[in-house]
Motif scaffolding. Structure first.
Motif, mmCIF file in Angstrom:
data_model
loop_
_atom_site.group_PDB
_atom_site.id
_atom_site.type_symbol
_atom_site.label_atom_id
_atom_site.label_comp_id
_atom_site.label_asym_id
_atom_site.label_seq_id
_atom_site.Cartn_x
_atom_site.Cartn_y
_atom_site.Cartn_z
ATOM 1 N N SER A 106 35.755 42.295 49.580
ATOM 2 C CA SER A 106 36.339 41.773 48.343
ATOM 3 C C SER A 106 36.230 40.257 48.274
ATOM 4 C CB SER A 106 37.803 42.207 48.245
ATOM 5 O OG SER A 106 38.419 41.638 47.098
ATOM 6 N N ALA A 107 36.516 39.574 49.395
ATOM 7 C CA ALA A 107 36.453 38.117 49.411
ATOM 8 C C ALA A 107 35.026 37.627 49.218
ATOM 9 C CB ALA A 107 37.024 37.599 50.733
ATOM 10 N N ARG A 109 32.636 39.197 47.522
ATOM 11 C CA ARG A 109 32.288 39.381 46.117
ATOM 12 C C ARG A 109 32.853 38.246 45.264
ATOM 13 N NH1 ARG A 109 33.454 44.913 47.169
ATOM 14 N NH2 ARG A 109 35.547 44.608 46.261
ATOM 15 N N GLU A 110 34.093 37.894 45.528
ATOM 16 C CA GLU A 110 34.710 36.799 44.778
ATOM 17 C C GLU A 110 33.974 35.490 45.018
ATOM 18 O OE1 GLU A 110 37.456 36.506 42.596
ATOM 19 O OE2 GLU A 110 37.072 38.658 42.433
ATOM 20 N N ARG A 113 30.719 35.595 43.059
ATOM 21 C CA ARG A 113 30.967 35.503 41.623
ATOM 22 C C ARG A 113 31.257 34.051 41.220
ATOM 23 N NH1 ARG A 113 35.010 38.682 41.335
ATOM 24 N NH2 ARG A 113 33.764 40.577 41.085
ATOM 25 N N TYR A 114 32.094 33.394 41.986
ATOM 26 C CA TYR A 114 32.436 32.009 41.645
ATOM 27 C C TYR A 114 31.264 31.068 41.917
ATOM 28 C CZ TYR A 114 37.357 32.497 40.427
ATOM 29 O OH TYR A 114 38.529 32.797 39.779
ATOM 30 N N ASP A 125 37.883 25.680 42.903
ATOM 31 C CA ASP A 125 38.003 27.143 42.870
ATOM 32 C C ASP A 125 36.910 27.797 43.704
ATOM 33 O OD1 ASP A 125 40.225 27.054 41.298
ATOM 34 O OD2 ASP A 125 39.135 27.264 39.403
ATOM 35 N N ARG A 126 35.681 27.275 43.585
ATOM 36 C CA ARG A 126 34.590 27.849 44.379
ATOM 37 C C ARG A 126 34.853 27.665 45.879
ATOM 38 N NH1 ARG A 126 31.314 25.147 40.651
ATOM 39 N NH2 ARG A 126 30.593 23.722 42.305
ATOM 40 N N ARG A 129 37.481 30.184 47.095
ATOM 41 C CA ARG A 129 36.967 31.545 47.292
ATOM 42 C C ARG A 129 36.077 31.611 48.546
ATOM 43 N NH1 ARG A 129 40.163 31.326 43.852
ATOM 44 N NH2 ARG A 129 40.487 32.762 42.105
#
Length: 302
Positions: A106-107, A109-110, A113-114, A125-126, A129
């Motif tokens: 999950s981490a 993928r995040e 995405r970012y 934010d990037r 993540r």
């Protein structure tokens, strides 16, 4: 002048007495020389290494597979610890790995995405993540390490002998609670028997490594063969201490008129043991090194 019978008998008695006295003096001199300078000692002990056996994990003793006096081989199972809690700990560790892997996926993928939203989301934010993904990866590595440790603990629920030994002074019974690191039984290492011979310091000049030794156990007619390994490099000085407060040597005065030779430990390896001879650590032995007989029967006497 003629010798009478009585005079002749009296002279023979005197000569015989003198001869016997000389022989007795020679025998006493040779015995003194032998016991004072010959490389032999009656003050020796048979020694062996004793291995204390303890468990890695605390738990109740489930089964005991040996008895007092049993001869065991290296790697043989001695006793086992209850495995129920250890299996449960392994199951928990495997579940933690599954959770850590899901969190990592999950981490990641995040983080991907970012990373694809460059210019849309802030750099902070990037970075957040990406840090979360690295933290999840570390937690997975920790979970795997915990799982491996749980497997080791489960495997070591079977306590095995680390040496070829003999179980001694054994009192372990099923149901006893064993604490981690606390010895619950002892093994005498069968491959570690040796002799400590305590030789007077007057005999050390004739002792060297490799010298052949004849070893006789008290109560045994047959002798064991061995060789000198080495001489102890230090013994305790009972007449010297350190004075309190000054750290200076405090040497006590000696009033004894007789000075006895101190004894120094000499380690002797055992090379051959006759069949049927029982080796018991602590038995008293007599050690005679090569060259000792020459002091008792010196060649120059003949």
């Amino acid at each position: 002048m003629f010798l009478t019978r009585e005079t002749l008998i009296r002279s023979l008695k005197v000569v015989l007495t003198l001869v016997l006295a000389v022989l007795a003096a020679l025998v006493l001199w040779h015995l003194y020389n032998y016991y004072t300078y010959a490389p032999q000692t009656r003050d020796g002990k048979l020694r062996a290494d004793v291995v204390p056996i303890a468990t890695d994990e605390a738990g109740r003793v489930d089964s005991v597979l040996v008895q007092d006096g049993d001869v065991v081989e290296k790697g043989q199972v001695l006793f086992t610890i209850d495995r129920v809690r250890l299996r449960n700990a392994l199951a928990q560790a495997e579940a933690a790995i599954a959770t850590a892997r899901a969190t990592l996926r999950s981490a990641e993928r995040e983080a991907r995405r970012y990373a694809a939203l460059a210019g849309v989301v802030s750099d902070q934010d990037r970075d957040t993540r990406q840090a979360a993904a690295e933290e999840a990866r570390a937690r997975l590595a920790q979970a795997i390490a915990d799982r491996d440790l749980a497997r080791i603990n489960l495997e070591r629920a079977e306590v095995r002998s680390p040496v070829n030994g003999i179980v001694t002074n054994f009192q372990l019974r099923p149901g006893i609670y064993a604490n981690a690191g606390q010895p619950v039984m002892s093994l005498v290492d069968r491959d570690s028997y040796y002799v400590s011979g305590y030789f007077e310091e007057t005999k050390l000049a004739q002792i060297r490594p490799g010298l052949h030794a004849r070893i006789r156990l008290m109560g045994e007619d047959r002798t064991l063969d061995g060789h000198v390994v080495g001489v102890s490099s230090a013994i305790n000085d009972s007449e010297r201490s350190t004075a309190a407060g000054t750290l200076l040597a405090d040497v006590k005065p000696t009033f004894s008129w007789v000075r006895l030779a101190q004894r120094v430990p000499v380690r002797i390896a055992i090379d051959h043991v006759p069949d049927g001879v029982m080796l018991v650590a602590g038995r008293t032995v007599t050690v005679t090194l090569d060259g000792a007989d020459e002091h008792l029967h010196p060649k120059h006497i003949l």
